[in-house]
Each structure stands twice: as C-alpha cells, then as structure tokens.
Write an enzyme that holds these catalytic residues in place. Structure first.
Site, PDB file in Angstrom:
ATOM      1  N   GLY A  11      31.494  49.063  42.595  1.00 52.76           N
ATOM      2  CA  GLY A  11      31.951  50.421  42.890  1.00 52.76           C
ATOM      3  C   GLY A  11      32.242  51.210  41.625  1.00 52.76           C
ATOM      4  O   GLY A  11      31.969  50.763  40.508  1.00 52.76           O
ATOM      5  N   TYR A 146      42.952  54.213  56.371  1.00 55.30           N
ATOM      6  CA  TYR A 146      43.026  53.832  54.954  1.00 55.30           C
ATOM      7  C   TYR A 146      44.482  53.596  54.547  1.00 55.30           C
ATOM      8  O   TYR A 146      44.822  52.523  54.051  1.00 55.30           O
ATOM      9  CB  TYR A 146      42.409  54.947  54.107  1.00 55.30           C
ATOM     10  CG  TYR A 146      42.292  54.647  52.637  1.00 55.30           C
ATOM     11  CD1 TYR A 146      41.446  53.642  52.174  1.00 55.30           C
ATOM     12  CD2 TYR A 146      43.008  55.383  51.705  1.00 55.30           C
ATOM     13  CE1 TYR A 146      41.327  53.379  50.813  1.00 55.30           C
ATOM     14  CE2 TYR A 146      42.884  55.130  50.344  1.00 55.30           C
ATOM     15  CZ  TYR A 146      42.049  54.130  49.904  1.00 55.30           C
ATOM     16  OH  TYR A 146      41.929  53.876  48.551  1.00 55.30           O
TER      17      TYR A 146
END
Ligand code: UDP
Length: 312
Positions: A11, A146
C-alpha cells in the site's frame, strides 16, 4: 539480521515502510491482498534478495516459517470511498485479520505495531486530539465500518498486551500524503492534485472550512519505525501526524497555486459524519520517540505533485 513482517506492505504507507526497512538491512516479508495496494509500489524492492512479497488476505489465518522479530500491521482499506465500498471486508480485516496477525506475533514472540487511525476519535469534540481522549464516534454511521473496526483492533491489541504480555504499540495515524497515494482513492490531496493537473474543477465537500493536518509520508514512516524500535512504547497509544492544521479550502488554494492550475472550485455536499476538525497533539510522540515531522505541507506537496505528473 532482523526479519520483519509488514501487512499491507504494497500500500501507500506500507511500500515506503518496506523500502526503508530494506535500506536499513532488514529481511522483509510483505503480505498484501492487493485490494488497495499495488505491486507497482514495490518496484524498487521487488527484486531485492532480502524482500519477499506474498499475495494473501489476512482474513484467513496463515503461517510463516522461521522467526519473525517485528510485525508492522498496516493492512486495511483506509480511504473513505474505498472502505465504504468494501465496508464488510474492512470490518473483517480489522477484526479477524488483526486477530490472525496478533496470533502470529504472539507465536513468534515478535514485537507488534498496529496502525490505528485518527478516526478512532470520530468527529472530535476536543481539539487538538490527545491520546487519552476517547473520541466521538457514530457507531452505526457510514464511517463506522472503519472507525469501529480500528477501535476493536486497538481493544484486541491491548488484551494481547494484558493477557499474553505481547510487546505491542498502537499508532494512530493522522492524514498522510505523498508519492504513491492512489490516484482514484478519493482522498482530498489526491483528488485536488489530479483535478488541478487535469484542469477539472476542484471539488470541495461542504463549506471547505473543515480542517485536516497533513503529514508527509517520510515523516510518518520515520515515526512508525521509531515507535517500533523504542523500548518505551509497549502498551502505549501514540499519535503520529503533522499538527499544522489547514482548512480544506486552504488546501485547495495551495494545490492550485503549486500546480499553476486554472481549475475552478465547485462545492459538493458534505459526506455524513465528516469530522469538522482534526489535528494531532504530538507531545507524546515527541517525548517518547523524540519524533516530530520535518516536512512542511508545501514542500511535501511539491514532491507529491511531481510524482502525480509522472504517473499520469
Ligand atoms: N474532501 C473534499 N473534496 C474531495 C475529497 C475530500 O472536500 O474531493 C474533504 C472531505 O470531505 C474531508 C477532507 O476533505 O473533510 C479530508 O477527506 P479525506 O477523504 O482525504 O480523508 P478523511 O480525513 O475524511 O478521512
């Protein structure tokens, strides 16, 4: 030579971290499902003999033979449009996935660092945010997949500290930007840069008076590595971010200026539960890690813009 596992290593932040770990002569095992990570992010290290890439989703348990000294657990969707699109996966990554990685760290007796988030504070009522503030999170809103998942990950990590004596540190990452931010991830910095470079209107959500504090990726990675190395951080929660606070409108003007763009500005509705103000109190990181960010916003943006120009 230390052997380091990085989840989410392909990432944006993870790939910079892997590079730095390789530069510092570690063996690095990068695990990533390539959900939002990209193999292209690893192009500088993919052929390095001390680097291994494993494509795997951490939701399912897996084994890694041999010793592991350090585990950096970064894997998760992290941009609001992405984590909302993959909401259930995000919840599972940060619960089941975090459990799997904690178990691995426990079995290997590795030191464990989990990247939590400034979203653990929700739409904060206390400003700036200090680690001992418990936050103001909507548990059932569109960001909760999240926020709550990351909060669960923090709780689970602390139980591994208390019940298993795991040497673990929780880092709350505040907005971070730099090269390799994904072009389409919908975050403010990547959107504004891409819009300015393409001559498209800059999309400000809401009034643009909401604030964020932007940390350049090299500062973020330095903070993570210091927290991992420090002997003083076991069981601690530490904010890593840049305390220089900007309104979204200011960020739009700075990016317009630095790109020399003639883009206009359009206003779009503010997404639900969008935090009004966000700024880290970083006194704890300064005290425990002797860390503070070195890169000013304009300086970091110049590097980020030039990267976006090259990948377009
Ligand atoms: N934002 C915006 N225009 C965009 C993208 C984001 O005005 O094109 C705003 C968003 O509403 C939020 C801030 O910029 O107030 C930061 O959004 P981002 O998605 O980068 O991350 P967040 O800090 O909300 O997790």
């Amino acid at each position: 030579m230390k052997r380091v596992l990085v989840t989410g290593g392909a990432g944006f932040i993870g790939s910079h971290l892997c590079e730095k770990l390789i530069q510092e002569k570690n063996r690095v095992i990068c695990v990533d499902n390539l959900g939002s990570g990209r193999k292209a992010n690893l192009k500088n290290i993919i052929n390095n003999p001390y680097f291994v890439f494993i494509k795997r989703d951490i939701i399912r348990p897996f084994k890694i033979p041999g010793k592991i000294d350090f585990v950096y657990h970064l894997a998760s969707y992290a941009s609001p449009p992405y984590y909302q699109k993959h909401s259930i996966h995000t919840l599972m990554t940060n619960s089941l996935g975090t459990y799997n990685i904690l178990e691995l760290a426990r079995q290997k007796r590795a030191r464990f660092l989990i990247t939590s988030t400034s979203e653990a504070y929700g739409d904060p009522l206390v400003h700036p945010q200090r680690e001992d503030y418990w936050g103001n999170v909507n548990p059932v809103g569109i960001r909760s997949c999240y926020d709550e998942a990351k909060r669960f990950g923090e709780a689970l990590t602390m139980e591994y500290v208390r019940k298993h004596g795991l040497s673990a540190v929780i880092i709350r990452i505040f907005n971070t930007y730099g090269p390799r931010l994904q072009k389409d991830d919908g975050r403010v910095i990547s959107n504004f840069i891409n819009q300015c470079l393409a001559g498209r209107p800059v999309t400000i959500y809401g009034s643009g008076n909401q604030t964020r504090s932007f940390c350049y990726v090299s500062d973020q990675v330095a903070g993570l590595m210091l927290a991992m190395k420090s002997g003083k951080t076991a069981g601690e929660v530490i904010n890593i971010g840049n305390p220089d606070e900007f309104t979204v409108k200011e960020a739009a003007h700075i990016i317009k200026k630095l790109t020399g763009s003639k883009s206009g500005i359009v206003y779009r509705p503010l997404p639900q539960d969008d935090p009004a103000r966000r700024r880290p109190d970083i006194r704890k990181a300064k005290k425990l890690l002797n860390w503070k960010p070195a890169v000013k916003l304009e300086e970091g943006l110049v590097k980020t813009i030039s990267w976006f120009k090259n990948v377009r």
